[in-house]
Design a protein around this motif. Sequence first.
Motif, PDB file in Angstrom:
ATOM      1  N   ASN A 307      94.930  52.595  52.275  1.00  0.00           N
ATOM      2  CA  ASN A 307      94.870  53.910  51.625  1.00  0.00           C
ATOM      3  C   ASN A 307      95.416  54.992  52.537  1.00  0.00           C
ATOM      4  OD1 ASN A 307      93.469  53.312  49.135  1.00  0.00           O
ATOM      5  ND2 ASN A 307      91.666  52.898  50.390  1.00  0.00           N
ATOM      6  N   THR A 392      97.097  54.152  47.270  1.00  0.00           N
ATOM      7  CA  THR A 392      96.744  52.826  47.765  1.00  0.00           C
ATOM      8  C   THR A 392      97.991  51.960  47.710  1.00  0.00           C
ATOM      9  OG1 THR A 392      94.542  53.090  46.817  1.00  0.00           O
ATOM     10  CG2 THR A 392      95.166  50.870  47.484  1.00  0.00           C
ATOM     11  N   TYR A 466      93.284  49.414  61.158  1.00  0.00           N
ATOM     12  CA  TYR A 466      92.619  49.435  59.844  1.00  0.00           C
ATOM     13  C   TYR A 466      91.549  48.350  59.775  1.00  0.00           C
ATOM     14  CZ  TYR A 466      92.826  51.234  55.033  1.00  0.00           C
ATOM     15  OH  TYR A 466      92.565  51.864  53.845  1.00  0.00           O
ATOM     16  N   ASP A 467      90.358  48.734  59.403  1.00  0.00           N
ATOM     17  CA  ASP A 467      89.257  47.784  59.305  1.00  0.00           C
ATOM     18  C   ASP A 467      89.601  46.702  58.275  1.00  0.00           C
ATOM     19  OD1 ASP A 467      86.686  46.619  59.272  1.00  0.00           O
ATOM     20  OD2 ASP A 467      86.150  47.884  57.550  1.00  0.00           O
ATOM     21  N   SER A 470      87.920  46.637  54.875  1.00  0.00           N
ATOM     22  CA  SER A 470      88.285  47.689  53.921  1.00  0.00           C
ATOM     23  C   SER A 470      89.678  47.497  53.329  1.00  0.00           C
ATOM     24  CB  SER A 470      88.102  49.094  54.487  1.00  0.00           C
ATOM     25  OG  SER A 470      88.186  49.126  55.852  1.00  0.00           O
ATOM     26  N   ASN A 472      90.072  44.944  51.527  1.00  0.00           N
ATOM     27  CA  ASN A 472      89.668  44.205  50.327  1.00  0.00           C
ATOM     28  C   ASN A 472      90.109  44.948  49.066  1.00  0.00           C
ATOM     29  OD1 ASN A 472      88.361  42.716  48.380  1.00  0.00           O
ATOM     30  ND2 ASN A 472      86.306  43.058  49.191  1.00  0.00           N
TER      31      ASN A 472
END
Length: 541
Positions: A307, A392, A466-467, A470, A472
């Motif tokens: 994002n 996104t 980026y995690d 997240s 997902n």
Amino acid sequence: TPYDYIIVGGGPGGIIAADRISQAGKKVLLLERGGPSTKETGGTREVAPWAKSTGLTRFDIPGLFENMFGADDPWWWCKDLTVFGGCLLGGGTVINGMLYFPPPTYEFSSVYGWPSEWSNPTAAIAQLLARLPSYTPPSSDNKYYLDQVYTLLKSHFSKKGYSEVVINDNRDWKDSIYGHPAYNFHNGIRSGVTHTYLQTAKARSNFKLMLYTYAHSVVRNGATITGVRTNNTIDLPNGIATLTPKGRVILSSGVYGTARILFTSGIGPTDMIQQVNQSAVASYLPPWNQYINLPVGQYVSDNPSINLVFTHPAVDDFENWQNIWDSPRTADAAQYVASQTGVFASSSPRFNFWKALWGADGKTRWMQGTARPGGWPSTEQSFNTTAVFTITFYLSLGITSRGRIGINSDLKGFPLVQPWFQDPNDKSALLKGITDAIADMKTNLPGLVMITPDNTTTLSAFVDAYDKASMNSNHWVGSTRIGANSSVAVVDTNCKVFNTNNLFVLDAGIIPSQPMSNTHASVMTAAEMGVARILALTGGA
Ligand code: ABL
């Protein structure tokens, strides 16, 4: 009463299967672990406070979508998963954002793991669209509402050589295009399988639906399934639904649910069956010599998504959808109650685009973008809080990374190996795609500010940090993928579980690779194709 077909799971796969098989005159039982969802299915539990006079629930009103994630008691999410899943009638199709893009034909290519018999989805897509048309714009008065994000991004992407299209007019064209999102709403209300296939199935006397019925496992004697073991001891003797002599079971409980039921039935990798063996339902396992070793849960995929958050003075962020349940904007709520039109006749997305990317490994991967008003910036910068929008970026068809899902001894489903960016080529392709897509954006859109990543962070550092979780996208596929043999696949060309006589899977789990777009249209297409093959397969009731 024994049934010719017992279908486990009332999501898109199970409902389409139940409708087509009952249409063919077979006796069908559909089991769903949750309860009703939309008003039409008997749902009364989530009527929006401002829409009481309509009786419409959060599952009906498209504009309440963003509140799925922000509600006080979100009972509709499956409690036994660490990711989002819909445990109610309609499954994922009653809690999703409803973006509806029937797949391009080449999505079903052998390159992506589909058997050659599946290479042409055209007839299935035509059948699907006949039952479930797509609508652009979503509001039945044919107007676009809250459309600033569209107007803004149109001006950028058209300057970059993208073509503006009605996306579903040419489902094969997914390179350098953009358009308004397509939905399958009906008159401003969520439609989908619960409004269509479920209604025709319910009208038949040879169809039975049991809600609040959780399936533990299949009952089997070696390769032959004789029934389904459930928690419903009121409607089913000892909780067991039984099959007629040539009957069949179809598991349609989703990527995680179907995997769990297979494990509990002694089907899957040894380490997963060991988890069941340590669980409260160990006694449901067949004897050791009847275990069937298959790669259930292996080879899953989900889109990695990133994002980016922006502000632009032309954008109305709709308070990031935060007030839509308790105190929506009065005029928008009143318009929806009066005529099911306006902002609330659509979920949050306003702009979609696709681009083909050529990877360093010579493979083509596609990127999908979805933009919406609002978002959750993470930034040190101060910013214009009422003008936020989010894009996104998903890497979709062509991704090569795989993960693995499984259960623990509490039977909770979770990713054992995260599927995102396992292959560095996926990461470099998406990074390149995003970089190209946002190049010149500030010049093209005066007043634009990118706030996430903020002005101290490069895009590549941002993507690096980026995690993973997240990323997902809630688009899981592949846990019981279709294929030629049991070392790399769980079901054969006819959706039959290898080494069983009468056990089938029909849900997103059979899809061998990540689809081009938001998954429910591909799941429904695969369900139409799969149920036709199951019905045509000899030996059944
Ligand atoms: C999808 O296909 C994704 O699976 C969803 O994650 C996405 O919704 C919808 N479509 C709409 O594009 C997002 C919401 O917009 C976010 O607010 C939310 O935080 C996120 O899902 C959760 O994954």
